[in-house]
Design an enzyme around this catalytic site. Structure first.
Site, PDB file in Angstrom:
ATOM      1  N   SER A  42     -21.001 -13.699 -14.464  1.00 29.49           N
ATOM      2  CA  SER A  42     -20.095 -13.106 -15.448  1.00 29.49           C
ATOM      3  C   SER A  42     -20.332 -11.607 -15.541  1.00 29.49           C
ATOM      4  O   SER A  42     -21.394 -11.114 -15.158  1.00 29.49           O
ATOM      5  CB  SER A  42     -20.324 -13.742 -16.824  1.00 29.49           C
ATOM      6  OG  SER A  42     -21.577 -13.309 -17.358  1.00 29.49           O
ATOM      7  N   ASP A  48     -16.867 -14.447 -12.671  1.00 33.62           N
ATOM      8  CA  ASP A  48     -16.452 -15.414 -13.683  1.00 33.62           C
ATOM      9  C   ASP A  48     -15.951 -14.672 -14.921  1.00 33.62           C
ATOM     10  O   ASP A  48     -16.621 -13.764 -15.420  1.00 33.62           O
ATOM     11  CB  ASP A  48     -17.651 -16.305 -14.027  1.00 33.62           C
ATOM     12  CG  ASP A  48     -17.293 -17.461 -14.925  1.00 33.62           C
ATOM     13  OD1 ASP A  48     -16.142 -17.921 -14.861  1.00 33.62           O
ATOM     14  OD2 ASP A  48     -18.187 -17.921 -15.674  1.00 33.62           O
ATOM     15  N   GLY A 107     -20.686 -22.821 -23.693  1.00 33.19           N
ATOM     16  CA  GLY A 107     -21.943 -22.826 -24.429  1.00 33.19           C
ATOM     17  C   GLY A 107     -22.390 -24.229 -24.794  1.00 33.19           C
ATOM     18  O   GLY A 107     -21.850 -25.233 -24.308  1.00 33.19           O
TER      19      GLY A 107
END
Length: 299
Positions: free
Chosen positions: A54, A87, A184
């Site tokens: 990310s 990502d 998450g």
């Protein structure tokens, strides 16, 4: 004999997964131990794999100018397809920098914008990526945060009719859909309820590779059923990070005098166990069959 290049975009591997009804792991990675564990697992399982990172991870630890040449070097020695994907790229600057670093794929996540703005941003990035021989993932609907219970907000789920128009106008290579998962860790004891009927409708309408974000903590039954209903790429971050941390703590408790290098190697082996089990669960194992002299061939 022509050398086979195994550092590839996601497009071809995901179309094979779409055609043969299995899913490919997309595993978030921030260091050498994770990269080695991911690629060695793929080799041993004869499986394609996608390495994700990310923008936040890029800036905090896994710097792109280090990660790209390292993953390319490992992929050059591999005999299964390896993709390196940005990502959840939201900012134009992050995405273009990833392309300049030679990521093989990028995701443009404009899912928080209105429909037309999502199309505009996605179309621009898809065109840019395709012009450089890279693939482009997009998101429609919104996969939010597990801590906020976003996954159970039906207003965030992907609309089938909108998805058809979105894909036709953006030319994205694969689409991340919102069907009830979230990013998450879920609250303790919670297993999300997924809208499998919506997923089936999306698969039939789009006839293309679909992506599940927020797969960590969703439960084996949900993951298996999602693959059966048409998911071809599953993002895995939280589960692997948690597994690696637990392996590190256990190894230190069992062997408090262990050397740092041996500790890293022990955690790497633990990650491989997790990754290989996951590849078997989602059907990507044994999808790339080897012939002695010609390299891997799609079955």
């Amino acid at each position: 004999m022509e050398e086979k290049i195994m550092y590839v975009s996601m497009k071809e591997m995901l179309w094979h997964a779409h055609t043969h009804r299995y899913a490919v792991m997309a595993i978030n990675c921030v260091n050498m131990e994770q990269a080695k564990a991911i690629i060695e697992s793929a080799e041993e399982e004869h499986s394609p794999v996608i390495i994700n990172i990310s923008p936040r991870q890029l800036k905090a630890h896994g710097y792109g100018y280090i990660m790209v040449p390292m993953i390319q070097a490992l992929a050059k020695r591999a005999s299964v397809p390896i993709a390196f994907n940005l990502d959840h790229g939201a900012n134009f600057e992050d995405i273009t920098q990833a392309l300049q670093w030679d990521f093989s794929s990028v995701m443009i996540d404009a899912s928080s914008y209105e429909f037309e703005e999502n199309i505009r941003r996605t179309s621009m990035i898809a065109s840019l990526a395709h012009g450089m021989g890279k693939s482009c993932e997009a998101e429609l609907g919104h996969v939010g945060l597990a801590a906020n219970a976003d996954g159970q907000n039906v207003d965030y789920f992907t609309n089938v009719a909108q998805a058809q128009e979105f894909v036709e106008r953006t030319h994205c290579d694969c689409l991340a859909v919102a069907i009830g998962t979230a990013h998450g860790a879920y609250p303790k004891g919670m297993i999300p309820q997924l809208d499998f009927e919506r997923l089936k409708q999306l698969k039939e309408a789009l006839n293309m590779p679909l992506v599940l974000h927020g797969g960590s903590g969703a439960g084996e039954e949900n993951i298996r059923k999602a693959v059966a209903c048409g998911i071809n790429k599953i993002n895995v971050c939280t589960d692997l990070m948690k597994h690696a941390k637990e392996a590190l703590i256990k190894t230190l408790a069992d062997e408090p005098d262990i050397e740092y290098m041996e500790l890293n190697m022990a955690v790497e082996e633990a990650m491989k166990d997790f990754i290989k089990d996951y590849m078997r669960m989602i059907g990507s194992s044994q999808q790339y069959i080897f012939e002695q002299h010609d390299g891997p061939e799609l079955d």
